[in-house]
Each structure stands twice: as structure tokens, then as C-alpha cells.
Design an enzyme around this catalytic site. Structure first.
Site, mmCIF file in Angstrom:
data_model
loop_
_atom_site.group_PDB
_atom_site.id
_atom_site.type_symbol
_atom_site.label_atom_id
_atom_site.label_comp_id
_atom_site.label_asym_id
_atom_site.label_seq_id
_atom_site.Cartn_x
_atom_site.Cartn_y
_atom_site.Cartn_z
ATOM 1 C CB CYS A 111 -0.973 -0.029 1.185
ATOM 2 S SG CYS A 111 -2.401 1.061 0.973
ATOM 3 C CD GLU B 96 -1.347 -6.425 5.741
ATOM 4 O OE1 GLU B 96 -1.523 -5.216 5.990
ATOM 5 O OE2 GLU B 96 -0.959 -6.827 4.624
ATOM 6 N N GLY C 12 0.292 -16.110 35.601
ATOM 7 C CA GLY C 12 -0.089 -15.922 34.209
ATOM 8 C C GLY C 12 0.909 -16.545 33.254
ATOM 9 C CB VAL C 13 0.530 -17.479 29.680
ATOM 10 C CG1 VAL C 13 0.123 -16.152 29.072
ATOM 11 C CG2 VAL C 13 1.319 -18.300 28.671
ATOM 12 C CG HIS D 106 -3.694 -3.832 3.444
ATOM 13 N ND1 HIS D 106 -2.636 -3.341 4.180
ATOM 14 C CD2 HIS D 106 -4.354 -2.748 2.960
ATOM 15 C CE1 HIS D 106 -2.662 -2.018 4.159
ATOM 16 N NE2 HIS D 106 -3.698 -1.637 3.417
#
Length: 508
Positions: free
Chosen positions: A78, A168, A222-223, A166
Site C-alpha cells: 500500500c 496480511e 499468568g502465561v 493488504h
């Protein structure tokens, strides 16, 4: 380690470009457009992102791409495509017919390596106000759409390409194939970047960097912090000292359960019961930001005190991940300031420690993949995101031990019901909120005047946007009845059906 560089010109899709390339098992890094890029044997190619600017804007981000062209393959997406054409004297101007959304890419040279394995007419996603109306003489058109003559081009004699769409985003149905063609076929990347290879490389790097130094680290259950700790543990073993603080704002029985899990993993961990210190610090405070600061300040004081009991510590381990790093990079200036949203913000300066961040190159989903490869239990890897201040910001208004008890009981019933029904793993984040209001109810022919609990469950991919989960009425009814019948102090349960934006995931 071979890598692709993604130069960020301010596009909302820049992170997504990087994620798609990494899904191909190719490592890539995002850099602001004005950061110098040194070409070496590791850099296999460069991608130029989109931008909210027009190339004609006097404040538009610019870079001299001629410094790399012909040395490594380039792909402009783009704005990146428009800028390369503009830089070489092509004409870029506002489109007569602006393209936003789905369009059909007509590939003029289907045998071209950039389009290998793609349909001659392929659905793509457009998002641009400007178009390339005229290419420089040494540029060749590769594809067009019904509305724009230049949807893809190459610079003759060198592996430099520009595309107006795009690839993605998922709406570009064969976009991932195009990125594969560029990254693998044209740039020659080996697709060897996997969780196993990341672990091997990271552990080796940590061993070299840390040697026999001691590292102290706060764990949250947490992870992110758990995976970071396991990588450090593999590298330095018992020289990693972990501290898990019970701030009195965790979920029901979470402190004991998580502590036991960590010990079962062989981590050198100390649990600290600091509930009363946090309750004292929160007494009389109702403002959400003031509560956060009080919790953070108290945590720093306790962690600092515990860390100083360990002799000769030189490093502070943190679970910083890649979005924490790149979201703070300004594409409008050379300065880079890392966000202060680490679990232990303020500690490095206070303790005069060097910081080690094993996960600073990974996205959240990649952290989970590495966690599974390390053998971490699903109870940690699959855990819903939980705010650093814990239940302190899910109790609206002043926090008291009694309110914590009520919310822990209600939240436990809610989460366990989601697990039993199979909904827990379908949800990004769920939790109960204790509201600062009382409502009239009736129990056993007697009037009650008790508190209200709100249930929250959202779908999301990164927490930036979220939509409420349409839980079955039968499940909600069962959860509501169980909470009201079993949790003393609650006589009403409501369900939050707000999306983000405009509402946030947490209420405070």
C-alpha cells in the site's frame, strides 16, 4: 538467525504483517521507518508497511529505499508501494474511485514467482485513498483491479515489488500464499523458526549472557511470567529466584494452587502472604487509578524487601512481550520508550538491577506455543488474562476483606461453571465484578438488601477490541441461581453485554 525486517510507517496492520510472516516459521522484526537498518547475512528481506499518510503529505514518513534495493528483496505494501513509485518519479494521486474493502485482483503475469500458487483472479482487501496512476519507466505492472491500473508491480532487474492491497488480512484470501512466495521463494528463508528452535536459541543466549549471575523474578500465575521463568530456569537453574506475592486480590485458592504448580515444575519459588499489607494500603480508597497506584506501590515495597534477602542478585527477570515493545515505538520520531506496563514497573530503578526479558520478541500466541513446548501445564498456558491489580479493580469502590470474600466466591462459581460446560476455552477472558450498589430482594419470605454481581465474558484476539460472548441462557440461569443461593451477601446477578469499544473489558 535469518529474519525479515518490517518497516513501520504507521499502519494499523503492521503487527499483523509480522504475525503472518511468523506463522510461516520465519522470524521478523518491526522497526520504525526512521530506524537505520544494517544489512547483514541475517536480513533476508524488507517489507514496507502501509501508512495513514499520503505520499504527497509534507509530513509523510519517508526513507531512501535505494540504499537496500538490489541487495535484498523488498516488498512495499500500500503506502510502501506508493512511496517507492513516487520516489522514482511515478505519479501517485487521489483515486477517482476510492477502494475500501474486497476487490478482485487480476494477475497479468500469473507465472511470476510473487503469485505462484495463486488464482489469476484473486480476492484481496483494499484500503487506500491514493493510487499509482503512472509508474516510472523501469517499473512493470504485474496486476490490476477493475478500478486501479497498478495493483502490483516490480522494478525490472531487481527483486523489488509493490502491491496496493493488504495480503496480511484474512479478507485477502490468498494473501498468506503471496507472503509465502515473497518470504520463502524470493527471500530464501528456510522456515526454521519454531517454538523448539526459539527455546534452544534463547536458552543458549541466556546462559551466555547471565553466566553464574543470580536473577530474581516476580511470578503472577499468568502465561507470560511463567514461560519467561521456565526459560530462565532452563538456562541458570537454581540461580533463578522466583517470588509469588499473595496480595489478597487473587481468585479463590489461586495462591496455593499456583504455588504448588510452580514447585511441581522445579522452580525455586517463595510464596509471600501479604494480604493484610495490601488491604491496609487500600483502606478508604475508591478511585480506580488511586487503587492501582496503591497496589503497585505496595507490591514494589514487598518485592523489594523479599529480593534484598537474596545475596548478590544482579538481574530482574520480566515477562515483557513483543506488543509491549512495539506499541511504544513512535513512527514520527527516532525516540523509543518502552511502555511501563510490566508487572513490576518501577523496580529496576529502585533496586539498581539489570533487566532480562526472554519473551520480548514474541507475540502472545507465540508465548503460549513456547509454553506448551516447554511442558507447562494447560492450567497456566490456557489461563484467561487476569489484571495485575487482580480483584482490586473488579471490586468497584473501596476494597475490603469482606468484599474480596464475596467476589472470590461468586467468581469461583462462575469460572467453574464455564469449565464444566466447555465454555472456558472458547472465551478470551471472563470474570465477575462486584458492584458498589445494593438492591432489594426476597429470600424465604424475608426482604433482603444485598449486593449485585455482574458477569463479564468477551471474545478477543489481542485485547485491543472485544465483543461480549453470547452464553446460553440456561447456563447463565444456572450460574445466577448458584451464586445467589451460595454466596452470602449477593441477591442479584446481571450479565454485561457491552463491547470494546466503547466499553473496556475491565470495569475499572
Amino acid at each position: 538467525m535469518e529474519k525479515i525486517i518490517v518497516l513501520d510507517f504507521g499502519s494499523q496492520y503492521t503487527q499483523l504483517i509480522a504475525r503472518r510472516i511468523r506463522e510461516l516459521h520465519v522470524y521478523c522484526e518491526i522497526l520504525p521507518f526512521n530506524r537505520p537498518v544494517s544489512l547483514n547475512s541475517e536480513v533476508k528481506g524488507i517489507v514496507l508497511s502501509g501508512s495513514p499518510f499520503s505520499v504527497k503529505d509534507p509530513n509523510a514518513p519517508t526513507v531512501d529505499t535505494r540504499q537496500w534495493r538490489g541487495k535484498v528483496p523488498l516488498l512495499g505494501i500500500c503506502y510502501g508501494a506508493q512511496w517507492m513509485a513516487h520516489q522514482e518519479g511515478g505519479e501517485v494521486a487521489p483515486s477517482q474511485i476510492r477502494e475500501y474493502g474486497r476487490a478482485t485482483l487480476q494477475i497479468d503475469l500469473p507465472e511470476h514467482p510473487l503469485f505462484a500458487g495463486m488464482s489469476k483472479a484473486s480476492q484481496v482487501w483494499m484500503s487506500h485513498a491514493d493510487s499509482i496512476l503512472q509508474l516510472p519507466p523501469h517499473f512493470k505492472i504485474l496486476a490490476h483491479t477493475e478500478n486501479i491500473p497498478v495493483a502490483a508491480y516490480e522494478i525490472e532487474g531487481e527483486p523489488t515489488y509493490g502491491i496496493q492491497f493488504h495480503p496480511e488480512v484474512t479478507h485477502s484470501l490468498e494473501g498468506k500464499q503471496l507472503l509465502h512466495n515473497f518470504v520463502v521463494n524470493i527471500c530464501g528463508c528456510s522456515q526454521s523458526w519454531t517454538p523448539a528452535s526459539f527455546i534452544e536459541q534463547t536458552v543458549a543466549s541466556l546462559k551466555e549472557q547471565l553466566g553464574n549471575d543470580k536473577v530474581v523474578m516476580a511470578l503472577s500465575g499468568g502465561v507470560d511470567s511463567s514461560v519467561a521463568a521456565m526459560l530462565l530456569h532452563r538456562a541458570i537453574g537454581s540461580n533463578l529466584y522466583c517470588i509469588f506475592v499473595d496480595n489478597g486480590l487473587l481468585r479463590k485458592n489461586e495462591f496455593e494452587q499456583v504455588l504448588e504448580t510452580y514447585r511441581g515444575l522445579g522452580l525455586n519459588i517463595k510464596g509471600v502472604d501479604a494480604k493484610q499489607q495490601f488491604y491496609d494500603a487500600l483502606r478508604g480508597i475508591s478511585d480506580p487509578e488511586a487503587k492501582r497506584k496503591a497496589i503497585g506501590r505496595t507490591f514494589i515495597e514487598i518485592f523489594d524487601e523479599e529480593a534484598h534477602k537474596i545475596q548478590d542478585v544482579k538481574w530482574l527477570g520480566q515477562g515483557t512481550i513483543y506488543p509491549d515493545v512495539i506499541e511504544s515505538v513512535s513512527v514520527n520520531g527516532p525516540s523509543v520508550t518502552i511502555k511501563s506496563h510490566h508487572n513490576v514497573g518501577g523496580l529496576p530503578e529502585r533496586m539498581k538491577l539489570k533487566v532480562i526479558e526472554p519473551l520480548r520478541s514474541l507475540f502472545k500466541d507465540e508465548v503460549r506455543e513456547v509454553g506448551y513446548a516447554l511442558g507447562l501445564p494447560k492450567a497456566i498456558i490456557g489461563r484467561h488474562p487476569f489484571p495485575g491489580p487482580g480483584l482490586g479493580i473488579r471490586i468497584l469502590g473501596e476494597v475490603t476483606p469482606e468484599k474480596v470474600r464475596i467476589l472470590q466466591e461468586a467468581d469461583d462459581i462462575y469460572i467453574e461453571a464455564l469449565r464444566r460446560s466447555g465454555w472456558y476455552d472458547k472465551i478470551w477472558q471472563a470474570g465477575a465484578i462486584l458492584l458498589p450498589i445494593h438492591s432489594v430482594g426476597v429470600m424465604g419470605d424475608e426482604r433482603t438488601y444485598e449486593q449485585v454481581v455482574a458477569l463479564r465474558a468477551v471474545h478477543s484476539t489481542d485485547g485491543m477490541t472485544a465483543d461480549w460472548v453470547h452464553l446460553p441462557y440456561e447456563l447463565l440461569a444456572d450460574i445466577s441461581n448458584t451464586i445467589i443461593n451460595r454466596v452470602k451477601g449477593v441477591n442479584r446477578v446481571v450479565y454485561d453485554i457491552s463491547s470494546k469499544p466503547p466499553a473496556t473489558i475491565e470495569w475499572e
